[in-house]
Design a protein around this motif. Sequence first.
Motif, mmCIF file in Angstrom:
data_model
loop_
_atom_site.group_PDB
_atom_site.id
_atom_site.type_symbol
_atom_site.label_atom_id
_atom_site.label_comp_id
_atom_site.label_asym_id
_atom_site.label_seq_id
_atom_site.Cartn_x
_atom_site.Cartn_y
_atom_site.Cartn_z
ATOM 1 N N ILE A 161 -18.473 1.134 0.057
ATOM 2 C CA ILE A 161 -18.133 0.483 -1.202
ATOM 3 C C ILE A 161 -17.442 1.513 -2.100
ATOM 4 N N HIS A 162 -16.260 1.164 -2.597
ATOM 5 C CA HIS A 162 -15.477 2.037 -3.477
ATOM 6 C C HIS A 162 -15.316 1.324 -4.813
ATOM 7 N N ILE A 163 -15.796 1.908 -5.886
ATOM 8 C CA ILE A 163 -15.723 1.294 -7.211
ATOM 9 C C ILE A 163 -14.978 2.241 -8.144
ATOM 10 N N TYR A 164 -13.796 1.811 -8.598
ATOM 11 C CA TYR A 164 -12.963 2.639 -9.469
ATOM 12 C C TYR A 164 -13.272 2.349 -10.934
ATOM 13 N N GLY A 165 -14.534 2.249 -11.240
ATOM 14 C CA GLY A 165 -15.012 1.987 -12.585
ATOM 15 C C GLY A 165 -16.499 2.273 -12.617
ATOM 16 N N ALA A 166 -17.204 1.698 -13.585
ATOM 17 C CA ALA A 166 -18.644 1.924 -13.712
ATOM 18 C C ALA A 166 -19.407 1.015 -12.754
ATOM 19 N N LEU A 167 -20.457 1.555 -12.163
ATOM 20 C CA LEU A 167 -21.368 0.777 -11.328
ATOM 21 C C LEU A 167 -22.679 0.629 -12.101
ATOM 22 N N ARG A 168 -22.892 -0.569 -12.654
ATOM 23 C CA ARG A 168 -24.108 -0.820 -13.434
ATOM 24 C C ARG A 168 -25.051 -1.784 -12.718
ATOM 25 N N GLY A 169 -24.582 -2.454 -11.679
ATOM 26 C CA GLY A 169 -25.419 -3.404 -10.952
ATOM 27 C C GLY A 169 -25.959 -2.822 -9.658
ATOM 28 N N ARG A 170 -25.939 -3.639 -8.598
ATOM 29 C CA ARG A 170 -26.490 -3.228 -7.313
ATOM 30 C C ARG A 170 -25.369 -3.108 -6.285
ATOM 31 N N LYS A 187 -18.387 5.990 -12.293
ATOM 32 C CA LYS A 187 -19.406 6.140 -13.338
ATOM 33 C C LYS A 187 -20.687 5.499 -12.829
ATOM 34 N N ILE A 188 -21.701 6.314 -12.519
ATOM 35 C CA ILE A 188 -22.909 5.787 -11.906
ATOM 36 C C ILE A 188 -23.959 5.462 -12.966
ATOM 37 N N GLU A 189 -24.269 4.167 -13.057
ATOM 38 C CA GLU A 189 -25.340 3.667 -13.921
ATOM 39 C C GLU A 189 -26.056 2.551 -13.169
ATOM 40 N N ALA A 190 -26.212 2.738 -11.854
ATOM 41 C CA ALA A 190 -26.628 1.665 -10.954
ATOM 42 C C ALA A 190 -28.086 1.255 -11.137
ATOM 43 N N GLU A 191 -28.344 -0.042 -10.882
ATOM 44 C CA GLU A 191 -29.715 -0.552 -10.820
ATOM 45 C C GLU A 191 -30.310 -0.278 -9.441
ATOM 46 N N LEU A 192 -29.453 -0.307 -8.428
ATOM 47 C CA LEU A 192 -29.913 -0.117 -7.046
ATOM 48 C C LEU A 192 -28.745 0.344 -6.183
ATOM 49 N N LEU A 193 -29.008 1.319 -5.316
ATOM 50 C CA LEU A 193 -28.062 1.733 -4.281
ATOM 51 C C LEU A 193 -28.784 1.608 -2.945
ATOM 52 N N GLN A 200 -32.346 3.450 -3.177
ATOM 53 C CA GLN A 200 -32.888 4.133 -4.339
ATOM 54 C C GLN A 200 -32.649 3.239 -5.548
ATOM 55 N N THR A 201 -33.648 3.156 -6.423
ATOM 56 C CA THR A 201 -33.517 2.371 -7.645
ATOM 57 C C THR A 201 -33.055 3.272 -8.791
ATOM 58 N N ALA A 202 -32.865 2.658 -9.942
ATOM 59 C CA ALA A 202 -32.346 3.400 -11.100
ATOM 60 C C ALA A 202 -33.215 4.604 -11.438
ATOM 61 N N ASP A 203 -34.534 4.453 -11.313
ATOM 62 C CA ASP A 203 -35.441 5.548 -11.670
ATOM 63 C C ASP A 203 -35.376 6.716 -10.694
ATOM 64 N N ASP A 204 -34.838 6.473 -9.483
ATOM 65 C CA ASP A 204 -34.752 7.545 -8.487
ATOM 66 C C ASP A 204 -33.510 8.410 -8.657
ATOM 67 N N ILE A 205 -32.536 7.926 -9.430
ATOM 68 C CA ILE A 205 -31.264 8.630 -9.568
ATOM 69 C C ILE A 205 -31.392 9.743 -10.605
ATOM 70 N N LEU A 218 -26.166 8.671 3.614
ATOM 71 C CA LEU A 218 -27.437 8.893 4.292
ATOM 72 C C LEU A 218 -27.423 10.228 5.015
ATOM 73 N N GLN A 219 -28.511 10.955 4.852
ATOM 74 C CA GLN A 219 -28.742 12.175 5.617
ATOM 75 C C GLN A 219 -30.047 11.938 6.378
ATOM 76 N N GLY A 220 -29.904 11.506 7.632
ATOM 77 C CA GLY A 220 -31.072 11.054 8.375
ATOM 78 C C GLY A 220 -31.568 9.759 7.775
ATOM 79 N N ASN A 221 -32.850 9.730 7.384
ATOM 80 C CA ASN A 221 -33.422 8.553 6.743
ATOM 81 C C ASN A 221 -33.541 8.730 5.225
ATOM 82 N N THR A 222 -32.794 9.679 4.680
ATOM 83 C CA THR A 222 -32.870 9.965 3.249
ATOM 84 C C THR A 222 -31.520 9.718 2.598
ATOM 85 N N MET A 223 -31.519 9.004 1.480
ATOM 86 C CA MET A 223 -30.274 8.807 0.753
ATOM 87 C C MET A 223 -30.010 9.982 -0.169
#
Length: 229
Positions: A161-170, A187-193, A200-205, A218-223
Amino acid sequence: MEAAAKPQRQMVRLRGRSYVAFVFVPTVPIQDWLQEIDATIARSPGFFAGRPVVIDLSSVDLSQSGINHLLISLQDRNIRVLGIEGVEEARLMPSMPPLLSGGRSCVVEPSAPKKVETKQPTSLLLESPVRSGQTIIFPEGDVTILGSVGSGAEVVAGGSIHIYGALRGRAMAGVNGHASARIYCQKIEAELLAIDGFYQTADDIDEALRGRPAQAWLQGNTMRITALN
């Protein structure tokens, strides 16, 4: 006397609509598995709100009363179950959600390496923003968005997924098992990736990344989420 006109039969109008459902695969002990659900809800209270949920019971051996207790436990967490998979119909009560079959998997669980042929992914280009409440689903390949993705909006892609603007959703990439997929945004302001089912949710970023160009992979099983230079 003229015969009364025969009333026209009104045809029922049917429409198809696709939803991306979360598939829960409980493991034993069930109580520990429920605690993981609680941890997700604690980090992001609205994570499961309004989303269809299917329970896959193929990994556990639950009695009818055990299944009923599990459904009640999920309902207590405001998680409404749309259907059930992976269990004999005889174990379900009439009041339970129906037994489903034929669902198309969107997440490939980690397993023994297999050599499979994959088609070259195609791509979808959107020149306008994805507004709040909109859902874009393109399982065939990459999605490129020239605008922003609003809060409450969702983008689901089989590739990157390529977003040439802000990502505020999922943003959910690699949903057909493409673990090499990535998510890019200006611009990363995501609710979920999510990539290949790992999320990862917003609180994990990391707060230091907020509002900056970033990429996730992904690096193995870790984002991993890092600044995009």
